[in-house]
Scaffold this motif. Structure first.
Motif, PDB file in Angstrom:
ATOM      1  N   MET A 191       7.004  -4.326   2.741  1.00 33.39           N
ATOM      2  CA  MET A 191       7.052  -3.114   2.174  1.00 33.39           C
ATOM      3  C   MET A 191       6.452  -2.051   2.890  1.00 33.39           C
ATOM      4  SD  MET A 191       6.775  -4.188  -1.795  1.00 33.39           S
ATOM      5  CE  MET A 191       4.880  -4.902  -1.760  1.00 33.39           C
ATOM      6  N   TYR A 192       6.750  -0.607   2.261  1.00 32.42           N
ATOM      7  CA  TYR A 192       6.045   0.566   2.996  1.00 32.42           C
ATOM      8  C   TYR A 192       5.527   1.264   1.730  1.00 32.42           C
ATOM      9  CZ  TYR A 192       9.097  -0.528   6.986  1.00 32.42           C
ATOM     10  OH  TYR A 192       9.635  -1.214   7.973  1.00 32.42           O
ATOM     11  N   SER A 193       4.507   1.922   2.155  1.00 35.78           N
ATOM     12  CA  SER A 193       3.703   2.718   1.120  1.00 35.78           C
ATOM     13  C   SER A 193       3.915   4.223   1.390  1.00 35.78           C
ATOM     14  CB  SER A 193       2.226   2.101   1.238  1.00 35.78           C
ATOM     15  OG  SER A 193       1.998   0.933   0.870  1.00 35.78           O
ATOM     16  N   THR A 194       3.643   4.925   0.172  1.00 32.23           N
ATOM     17  CA  THR A 194       3.470   6.436   0.075  1.00 32.23           C
ATOM     18  C   THR A 194       1.885   6.389  -0.446  1.00 32.23           C
ATOM     19  OG1 THR A 194       4.035   6.718  -2.077  1.00 32.23           O
ATOM     20  CG2 THR A 194       5.851   6.856  -0.051  1.00 32.23           C
ATOM     21  N   VAL A 195       1.267   7.488  -0.116  1.00 30.72           N
ATOM     22  CA  VAL A 195      -0.167   7.751  -0.555  1.00 30.72           C
ATOM     23  C   VAL A 195      -0.242   9.167  -0.818  1.00 30.72           C
ATOM     24  CG1 VAL A 195      -2.662   7.644  -0.078  1.00 30.72           C
ATOM     25  CG2 VAL A 195      -1.144   5.794   0.828  1.00 30.72           C
ATOM     26  N   ILE A 196      -0.548   9.420  -2.172  1.00 31.03           N
ATOM     27  CA  ILE A 196      -0.680  10.875  -2.700  1.00 31.03           C
ATOM     28  C   ILE A 196      -2.255  10.899  -2.873  1.00 31.03           C
ATOM     29  CG2 ILE A 196      -0.331  12.144  -4.646  1.00 31.03           C
ATOM     30  CD1 ILE A 196       2.425  11.136  -5.141  1.00 31.03           C
TER      31      ILE A 196
ATOM     32  N   HIS B   7      -3.168   7.589  -4.772  1.00 36.93           N
ATOM     33  CA  HIS B   7      -2.055   7.009  -5.442  1.00 36.93           C
ATOM     34  C   HIS B   7      -1.014   6.500  -4.752  1.00 36.93           C
ATOM     35  CE1 HIS B   7       1.260   7.884  -8.631  1.00 36.93           C
ATOM     36  NE2 HIS B   7       1.471   6.510  -8.121  1.00 36.93           N
ATOM     37  N   ILE B   8      -0.942   5.111  -4.653  1.00 35.70           N
ATOM     38  CA  ILE B   8      -0.168   4.375  -3.422  1.00 35.70           C
ATOM     39  C   ILE B   8       0.788   3.608  -4.436  1.00 35.70           C
ATOM     40  CG2 ILE B   8      -0.173   2.356  -1.984  1.00 35.70           C
ATOM     41  CD1 ILE B   8      -3.308   2.939  -1.637  1.00 35.70           C
ATOM     42  N   GLN B   9       2.204   3.824  -3.897  1.00 35.52           N
ATOM     43  CA  GLN B   9       3.358   3.294  -4.184  1.00 35.52           C
ATOM     44  C   GLN B   9       3.729   2.505  -3.038  1.00 35.52           C
ATOM     45  OE1 GLN B   9       5.904   5.623  -7.256  1.00 35.52           O
ATOM     46  NE2 GLN B   9       4.602   7.179  -6.471  1.00 35.52           N
ATOM     47  N   ASP B  10       4.213   1.233  -3.347  1.00 39.49           N
ATOM     48  CA  ASP B  10       5.018   0.448  -2.415  1.00 39.49           C
ATOM     49  C   ASP B  10       6.663   0.335  -2.634  1.00 39.49           C
ATOM     50  OD1 ASP B  10       2.698  -0.383  -1.138  1.00 39.49           O
ATOM     51  OD2 ASP B  10       2.487  -2.275  -2.083  1.00 39.49           O
ATOM     52  N   PHE B  11       7.347   0.491  -1.571  1.00 39.40           N
ATOM     53  CA  PHE B  11       8.801   0.436  -1.727  1.00 39.40           C
ATOM     54  C   PHE B  11       9.211  -0.740  -0.581  1.00 39.40           C
ATOM     55  CE2 PHE B  11       7.463   4.609  -2.968  1.00 39.40           C
ATOM     56  CZ  PHE B  11       8.372   5.154  -4.028  1.00 39.40           C
ATOM     57  N   GLU B  12      10.553  -1.065  -0.996  1.00 39.80           N
ATOM     58  CA  GLU B  12      11.149  -1.773   0.185  1.00 39.80           C
ATOM     59  C   GLU B  12      11.572  -1.216   1.381  1.00 39.80           C
ATOM     60  OE1 GLU B  12      12.704  -6.014  -1.220  1.00 39.80           O
ATOM     61  OE2 GLU B  12      13.572  -4.593  -2.847  1.00 39.80           O
ATOM     62  N   SER B  13      11.922   0.123   1.196  1.00 43.76           N
ATOM     63  CA  SER B  13      12.513   0.826   2.398  1.00 43.76           C
ATOM     64  C   SER B  13      11.681   1.817   3.018  1.00 43.76           C
ATOM     65  CB  SER B  13      13.869   1.480   1.876  1.00 43.76           C
ATOM     66  OG  SER B  13      13.692   2.204   0.980  1.00 43.76           O
ATOM     67  N   ASP B  14      11.838   2.475   3.785  1.00 49.93           N
ATOM     68  CA  ASP B  14      10.897   3.390   4.422  1.00 49.93           C
ATOM     69  C   ASP B  14      11.086   4.966   4.056  1.00 49.93           C
ATOM     70  OD1 ASP B  14       8.789   4.332   5.964  1.00 49.93           O
ATOM     71  OD2 ASP B  14       9.840   4.148   7.892  1.00 49.93           O
ATOM     72  N   ASN B  15      11.595   5.134   2.880  1.00 53.98           N
ATOM     73  CA  ASN B  15      12.083   6.462   2.373  1.00 53.98           C
ATOM     74  C   ASN B  15      11.662   6.673   0.861  1.00 53.98           C
ATOM     75  OD1 ASN B  15      13.643   4.888   1.068  1.00 53.98           O
ATOM     76  ND2 ASN B  15      15.317   6.002   0.673  1.00 53.98           N
ATOM     77  N   GLY B  16      10.285   6.148   0.784  1.00 58.04           N
ATOM     78  CA  GLY B  16       9.511   6.446  -0.442  1.00 58.04           C
ATOM     79  C   GLY B  16       9.158   7.868  -0.892  1.00 58.04           C
ATOM     80  N   GLY B  17       9.033   8.689   0.053  1.00 53.53           N
ATOM     81  CA  GLY B  17       8.760   9.931  -0.134  1.00 53.53           C
ATOM     82  C   GLY B  17      10.013  10.669  -0.624  1.00 53.53           C
ATOM     83  N   GLU B  18      11.060  10.281  -0.108  1.00 53.96           N
ATOM     84  CA  GLU B  18      12.566  10.860  -0.678  1.00 53.96           C
ATOM     85  C   GLU B  18      12.484  10.438  -1.856  1.00 53.96           C
ATOM     86  OE1 GLU B  18      15.460   9.829   1.944  1.00 53.96           O
ATOM     87  OE2 GLU B  18      14.435  10.739   3.922  1.00 53.96           O
TER      88      GLU B  18
ATOM     89  N   THR C 247       9.996   2.021  -6.977  1.00 53.40           N
ATOM     90  CA  THR C 247       8.673   1.592  -6.913  1.00 53.40           C
ATOM     91  C   THR C 247       8.505   0.108  -7.276  1.00 53.40           C
ATOM     92  OG1 THR C 247       7.921   3.797  -7.887  1.00 53.40           O
ATOM     93  CG2 THR C 247       6.359   2.065  -7.613  1.00 53.40           C
ATOM     94  N   ARG C 248       8.003  -0.697  -6.160  1.00 50.95           N
ATOM     95  CA  ARG C 248       7.811  -1.938  -6.280  1.00 50.95           C
ATOM     96  C   ARG C 248       6.199  -2.388  -6.932  1.00 50.95           C
ATOM     97  NH1 ARG C 248      12.300  -1.563  -7.317  1.00 50.95           N
ATOM     98  NH2 ARG C 248      13.992  -2.466  -6.106  1.00 50.95           N
ATOM     99  N   ARG C 249       5.467  -1.582  -6.236  1.00 49.52           N
ATOM    100  CA  ARG C 249       3.920  -1.687  -6.642  1.00 49.52           C
ATOM    101  C   ARG C 249       3.284  -0.260  -6.764  1.00 49.52           C
ATOM    102  NH1 ARG C 249      -0.599  -5.075  -3.649  1.00 49.52           N
ATOM    103  NH2 ARG C 249      -0.042  -3.804  -1.977  1.00 49.52           N
ATOM    104  N   ARG C 250       2.369  -0.300  -7.721  1.00 49.34           N
ATOM    105  CA  ARG C 250       1.653   0.814  -7.802  1.00 49.34           C
ATOM    106  C   ARG C 250       0.256   0.657  -7.790  1.00 49.34           C
ATOM    107  NH1 ARG C 250       3.463   5.379  -9.748  1.00 49.34           N
ATOM    108  NH2 ARG C 250       4.968   4.521 -11.360  1.00 49.34           N
TER     109      ARG C 250
END
Length: 216
Positions: free
Chosen positions: A107-112, A157-168, A143-146
């Motif tokens: 997975m890939y993460s975004t961090v706010i 605030h960390i969100q995991d996504f299966e793709s590398d476009n979580g910000g979008e 969102t797959r994990r928060r």
């Protein structure tokens, strides 16, 4: 899968150097220990080292990456806390898992990044608990994990996504009434780190400059 967040300050222009050190170490069989995934982020000089590992063994995992090789590039976020690894670890106060994924290690993460008064941690956790279990939006936006972490007045605030476009995906959801509502509910408790540059949620998002994941 267990996660840890190490917080520090990164010196201007040092992201490539730090990434290079980790790339060399992560390429060695003995260099990753129990790690499943490593991601490095930067936000307005704040260094965020996110690790997923196989067991809750923070001493072993955190110490990997805190030696003299990083001294020219990284400083402690809080000088009072010192440079000991135990003083750099954020506290996770909320975790939610969404729909199952085919491979949680990929997975890939975004961090706010924002500010949070420690006294409001319980309220923020409850608001997200109600949002994640009471609405379908986290699932529909992918969102797959928060995970929510706190450190020295900072909020991650960390969100995991299966793709590398979580910000979008987050940007697309920002006009949804349920997204607007949770933003309004959080407003009394979460404040932006830099009000002068904040225009939308994307302005609070850290930049990922390094990723390593265990091979299958």
């Amino acid at each position: 899968m267990h996660s840890s967040v190490i917080v520090g300050r990164i010196k201007p222009g040092s992201t490539e150097a730090v990434a290079g050190v980790f790339a060399g170490r992560d390429g060695e069989p003995s260099g990753t220990r129990n790690l499943l995934r490593r991601q490095l982020f930067e936000y307005k000089g704040i260094y965020i080292h996110l690790q997923d590992h196989t067991q809750e063994n923070l001493t072993e995992v955190v110490e990997h990456g805190s030696d003299e090789a990083f001294t020219p590039f990284l400083d402690a976020y809080d000088p009072v806390a010192g440079t000991a690894p135990s003083g750099q670890v954020a506290t996770r106060f909320y975790e939610w898992h969404g729909q199952p994924v085919s491979d949680e290690h990929r997975m890939y993460s975004t961090v706010i990044v924002a500010r949070l008064n420690p006294a409001d941690i319980g309220t923020v956790a409850k608001l997200f608990g109600d949002f994640d279990t009471g609405t379908e939006l986290p699932h529909t936006m992918g969102t797959r994990r928060r995970q929510l972490f706190a450190y020295n007045g900072l909020y991650f605030h960390i969100q995991d996504f299966e793709s590398d476009n979580g910000g979008e995906l987050i940007e697309r959801a920002k006009s949804d009434p349920r997204f607007v509502q949770i933003q309004q509910d959080l407003l009394p408790y979460i404040s932006v780190l830099d009000p002068e540059t904040w225009r939308s949620p994307s302005d609070a998002m850290a930049s990922r400059f390094y990723t390593w994941q265990v091979t299958a």
